[in-house]
Design an enzyme around this catalytic site. Structure first.
Site, PDB file in Angstrom:
ATOM      1  N   HIS A 283       0.808  -1.231   0.000  1.00 34.33           N
ATOM      2  CA  HIS A 283       0.000   0.000   0.000  1.00 34.33           C
ATOM      3  C   HIS A 283       0.832   1.267   0.000  1.00 34.33           C
ATOM      4  O   HIS A 283       0.284   2.369  -0.023  1.00 34.33           O
ATOM      5  CB  HIS A 283      -0.927   0.036   1.229  1.00 34.33           C
ATOM      6  CG  HIS A 283      -0.188   0.313   2.503  1.00 34.33           C
ATOM      7  ND1 HIS A 283       0.522  -0.653   3.182  1.00 34.33           N
ATOM      8  CD2 HIS A 283      -0.013   1.452   3.212  1.00 34.33           C
ATOM      9  CE1 HIS A 283       1.079  -0.120   4.249  1.00 34.33           C
ATOM     10  NE2 HIS A 283       0.775   1.155   4.292  1.00 34.33           N
TER      11      HIS A 283
HETATM   12  C1  UD1 Z   1      -1.868   5.756   5.546  1.00 36.41           C
HETATM   13  C2  UD1 Z   1      -0.541   6.318   6.036  1.00 36.41           C
HETATM   14  C3  UD1 Z   1       0.539   5.239   5.929  1.00 36.41           C
HETATM   15  C4  UD1 Z   1       0.117   3.975   6.649  1.00 36.41           C
HETATM   16  C5  UD1 Z   1      -1.241   3.523   6.138  1.00 36.41           C
HETATM   17  C6  UD1 Z   1      -1.735   2.349   6.925  1.00 36.41           C
HETATM   18  C7  UD1 Z   1      -0.072   8.706   5.684  1.00 36.41           C
HETATM   19  C8  UD1 Z   1       0.657   9.686   4.863  1.00 36.41           C
HETATM   20  N1  UD1 Z   1      -0.107   7.450   5.222  1.00 36.41           N
HETATM   21  O1  UD1 Z   1      -1.703   5.440   4.167  1.00 36.41           O
HETATM   22  O2  UD1 Z   1       1.732   5.730   6.535  1.00 36.41           O
HETATM   23  O3  UD1 Z   1       1.074   2.989   6.405  1.00 36.41           O
HETATM   24  O4  UD1 Z   1      -2.197   4.590   6.281  1.00 36.41           O
HETATM   25  O5  UD1 Z   1      -2.639   1.578   6.206  1.00 36.41           O
HETATM   26  O6  UD1 Z   1      -0.596   9.046   6.709  1.00 36.41           O
HETATM   27  N2  UD1 Z   1      -9.170   4.626   1.771  1.00 36.41           N
HETATM   28  C9  UD1 Z   1     -10.390   4.006   1.885  1.00 36.41           C
HETATM   29  N3  UD1 Z   1     -10.857   3.719   3.120  1.00 36.41           N
HETATM   30  C10 UD1 Z   1     -10.206   4.036   4.251  1.00 36.41           C
HETATM   31  C11 UD1 Z   1      -8.969   4.683   4.137  1.00 36.41           C
HETATM   32  C12 UD1 Z   1      -8.463   4.977   2.893  1.00 36.41           C
HETATM   33  O7  UD1 Z   1     -11.032   3.690   0.897  1.00 36.41           O
HETATM   34  O8  UD1 Z   1     -10.696   3.750   5.349  1.00 36.41           O
HETATM   35  C13 UD1 Z   1      -8.609   4.905   0.428  1.00 36.41           C
HETATM   36  C14 UD1 Z   1      -8.969   6.285  -0.095  1.00 36.41           C
HETATM   37  O9  UD1 Z   1      -9.146   6.154  -1.474  1.00 36.41           O
HETATM   38  C15 UD1 Z   1      -7.704   7.076   0.173  1.00 36.41           C
HETATM   39  C16 UD1 Z   1      -6.584   6.039   0.060  1.00 36.41           C
HETATM   40  O10 UD1 Z   1      -7.170   4.836   0.523  1.00 36.41           O
HETATM   41  O11 UD1 Z   1      -7.536   8.140  -0.724  1.00 36.41           O
HETATM   42  C17 UD1 Z   1      -5.367   6.366   0.881  1.00 36.41           C
HETATM   43  O12 UD1 Z   1      -5.710   6.620   2.246  1.00 36.41           O
HETATM   44  P1  UD1 Z   1      -4.760   7.539   3.178  1.00 36.41           P
HETATM   45  O13 UD1 Z   1      -5.211   7.471   4.586  1.00 36.41           O
HETATM   46  O14 UD1 Z   1      -4.572   8.864   2.578  1.00 36.41           O
HETATM   47  O15 UD1 Z   1      -3.351   6.829   3.063  1.00 36.41           O
HETATM   48  P2  UD1 Z   1      -2.959   5.303   3.216  1.00 36.41           P
HETATM   49  O16 UD1 Z   1      -2.436   4.827   1.914  1.00 36.41           O
HETATM   50  O17 UD1 Z   1      -4.065   4.555   3.861  1.00 36.41           O
HETATM   51  N1  UDP Z   2      -3.431  -5.874   8.872  1.00 32.84           N
HETATM   52  C1  UDP Z   2      -4.717  -6.365   9.081  1.00 32.84           C
HETATM   53  N2  UDP Z   2      -5.449  -6.764   7.994  1.00 32.84           N
HETATM   54  C2  UDP Z   2      -4.961  -6.719   6.731  1.00 32.84           C
HETATM   55  C3  UDP Z   2      -3.645  -6.228   6.527  1.00 32.84           C
HETATM   56  C4  UDP Z   2      -2.911  -5.799   7.622  1.00 32.84           C
HETATM   57  O1  UDP Z   2      -5.177  -6.431  10.224  1.00 32.84           O
HETATM   58  O2  UDP Z   2      -5.685  -7.105   5.799  1.00 32.84           O
HETATM   59  C5  UDP Z   2      -2.654  -5.393  10.026  1.00 32.84           C
HETATM   60  C6  UDP Z   2      -1.298  -6.020  10.242  1.00 32.84           C
HETATM   61  O3  UDP Z   2      -1.397  -7.146  11.079  1.00 32.84           O
HETATM   62  C7  UDP Z   2      -0.484  -4.924  10.888  1.00 32.84           C
HETATM   63  C8  UDP Z   2      -1.135  -3.646  10.374  1.00 32.84           C
HETATM   64  O4  UDP Z   2      -2.372  -4.025   9.784  1.00 32.84           O
HETATM   65  O5  UDP Z   2      -0.627  -4.924  12.298  1.00 32.84           O
HETATM   66  C9  UDP Z   2      -0.247  -2.997   9.346  1.00 32.84           C
HETATM   67  O6  UDP Z   2      -0.929  -1.935   8.760  1.00 32.84           O
HETATM   68  P1  UDP Z   2      -0.538  -1.322   7.381  1.00 32.84           P
HETATM   69  O7  UDP Z   2       0.257  -2.296   6.608  1.00 32.84           O
HETATM   70  O8  UDP Z   2      -1.786  -0.797   6.784  1.00 32.84           O
HETATM   71  O9  UDP Z   2       0.324  -0.040   7.799  1.00 32.84           O
HETATM   72  P2  UDP Z   2       1.864   0.190   8.173  1.00 32.84           P
HETATM   73  O10 UDP Z   2       2.228  -0.748   9.270  1.00 32.84           O
HETATM   74  O11 UDP Z   2       2.675   0.002   6.940  1.00 32.84           O
HETATM   75  O12 UDP Z   2       1.886   1.607   8.593  1.00 32.84           O
END
Ligand code: UD1
Ligand code: UDP
Length: 359
Positions: free
Chosen positions: A205
């Site tokens: 992601h």
């Molecule tokens: C964010 C964090 C990243 C973290 C990740 C965990 C920042 C800059 N990034 O990235 O560090 O690793 O969360 O998963 O803070 N969306 C949905 N539903 C949701 C959330 C997001 O559909 O509940 C979609 C939307 O299209 C959105 C995109 O995901 O535009 C990205 O979401 P965003 O929270 O901006 O960043 P992440 O990629 O989730």
């Molecule tokens: N995770 C989860 N379901 C999923 C994928 C990840 O519960 O389908 C959990 C995973 O066990 C870990 C956390 O989400 O604890 C990691 O989140 P993510 O990869 O979104 O963010 P990051 O750690 O890179 O910030």
């Protein structure tokens, strides 16, 4: 002492859960402020339900947006709540926009800031997370570093030693607190017709991977090679950002890769702990595979978790198909008897004890 716990995304809920539990146990004066950065049921509510966490006192519902819009909305919303509630300290965890907004809003109001998981550095400023980490660390008063390595990163940036506490990472607490429940509560292997070591698990992601067509395509091409070489399915619970990008880039679902919606933490722990190998660009997943003694290949050129490379649980593969193939070949044949460098599962207890001493 009044504590405000700020969180907003899936990994923050999982890694703050042990701190919330510790606050409950101690009957601490605390409340949770959710920014609403993540809001889909399977990125948010599922974790509060499964982990049996109390509902947040506030949810700002900021949702998605550009970095500036999302961070700015959070700053305004967080400031309003902090002015009303007047906590003594704000706790943030990790490196998301929620963390930056929380630490910045609090420090400008002269409220103490405690940064959980302080001191991680990828030394790659293309990552929004690296900017968030550096800025948050430098406005924090209590830096809860998970490892000695993280502490030395902070010292080398001139942060005074008396602000830094090596506590371990709360992800160890969270894994240990939930892994016992997994056998009882998760039917994911049965439902997906999977057996131990009979599949590879995958997540991706990172903005710098999935928002760039060539890199996302490189990952998919690597997966196709792996599926063929090992005749194992790749299970891919797909993050909403990645799903959106696949569609925008016209990348089709391919044979051998099982795309699913994101799953809950218990199902994910079950999938991780039984996988032959995990491919990921997630920070938390690099840590969890290390804790669970499952080999990991990281689809990035660098990592802010070098401890995993040092103990031998993880290898960096970038996003080129051949490098992914070679890294999988190396990691899949390795002994998995490394020692977890992220602590003993008592990080939350340590953090709360340190805060107790200040009150
Ligand atoms: C964010 C964090 C990243 C973290 C990740 C965990 C920042 C800059 N990034 O990235 O560090 O690793 O969360 O998963 O803070 N969306 C949905 N539903 C949701 C959330 C997001 O559909 O509940 C979609 C939307 O299209 C959105 C995109 O995901 O535009 C990205 O979401 P965003 O929270 O901006 O960043 P992440 O990629 O989730
Ligand atoms: N995770 C989860 N379901 C999923 C994928 C990840 O519960 O389908 C959990 C995973 O066990 C870990 C956390 O989400 O604890 C990691 O989140 P993510 O990869 O979104 O963010 P990051 O750690 O890179 O910030």
């Amino acid at each position: 002492m009044k504590i405000c716990i700020i969180l907003g995304t899936r990994p923050e809920i999982i890694k703050m859960a042990p701190i919330i539990r510790e606050c409950e146990k101690k009957h601490a004066d605390y409340f949770v402020l959710h920014t609403g950065q993540h809001y889909s049921i399977n990125m948010d509510k599922i974790f509060f339900d499964e982990l049996k966490l109390p509902q947040p006192g506030y949810n700002l519902d900021v949702g998605s947006g550009t970095h500036a819009k999302q961070t700015a909305d959070m700053l305004v919303g967080i400031e309003n709540v902090l002015l009303k509630e007047k906590p003594d300290i704000v706790l943030v965890e990790g490196d998301t926009n929620t963390v930056l907004a929380g630490s910045l809003a609090a420090s400008k109001l002269h409220i103490l800031v405690g940064h959980v998981e302080a001191g991680l550095r990828s030394y790659d400023r293309n990552m929004p997370e690296e900017i968030n980490r550096i800025l948050s660390d430098h406005v924090s008063d209590y830096l809860f570093a998970p490892t000695e390595k993280a502490k030395s990163n902070l010292l080398s940036e001139g942060i005074p030693a008396n602000k830094i506490f090596v506590t371990g990472n709360t992800i160890v607490d969270s894994v240990l607190q939930h892994i016992k429940l997994v056998k009882e509560k998760s039917d994911v292997l049965k439902n997906m017709n999977l057996k131990k070591d009979g599949y590879i698990l995958m997540t991706a992601h990172r903005q710098e991977n999935v928002d760039v067509k060539n890199r996302l395509k490189g990952i998919f091409d690597g997966l196709k090679i792996i599926c063929k070489e090992y005749r194992l399915p790749v299970i891919f619970p797909i993050h909403p950002r990645t799903r959106k990008r696949m569609e925008a880039f016209g990348l089709k679902e391919t044979e051998g890769i099982v795309f699913t919606e994101p799953v809950g933490f218990l199902d994910f722990l079950e999938l991780e702990s039984n996988a032959r190998l995990v491919l990921t660009d997630s920070g938390g997943v690099q840590e969890e595979t290390c804790i669970l003694n499952v080999p990991c290949v990281t689809l990035r050129d660098n990592t802010e978790r070098p401890e995993t490379i040092d103990v031998g649980s993880n290898m960096l593969a970038g996003t080129t198909p051949e490098k992914i193939r070679d890294s999988v070949r190396h990691m899949i044949s390795k002994k998995t008897n490394w020692k977890n460098p992220f602590g003993d599962g008592k990080a939350a207890l340590r953090i709360l004890s340190i805060l107790d001493k200040m009150s």
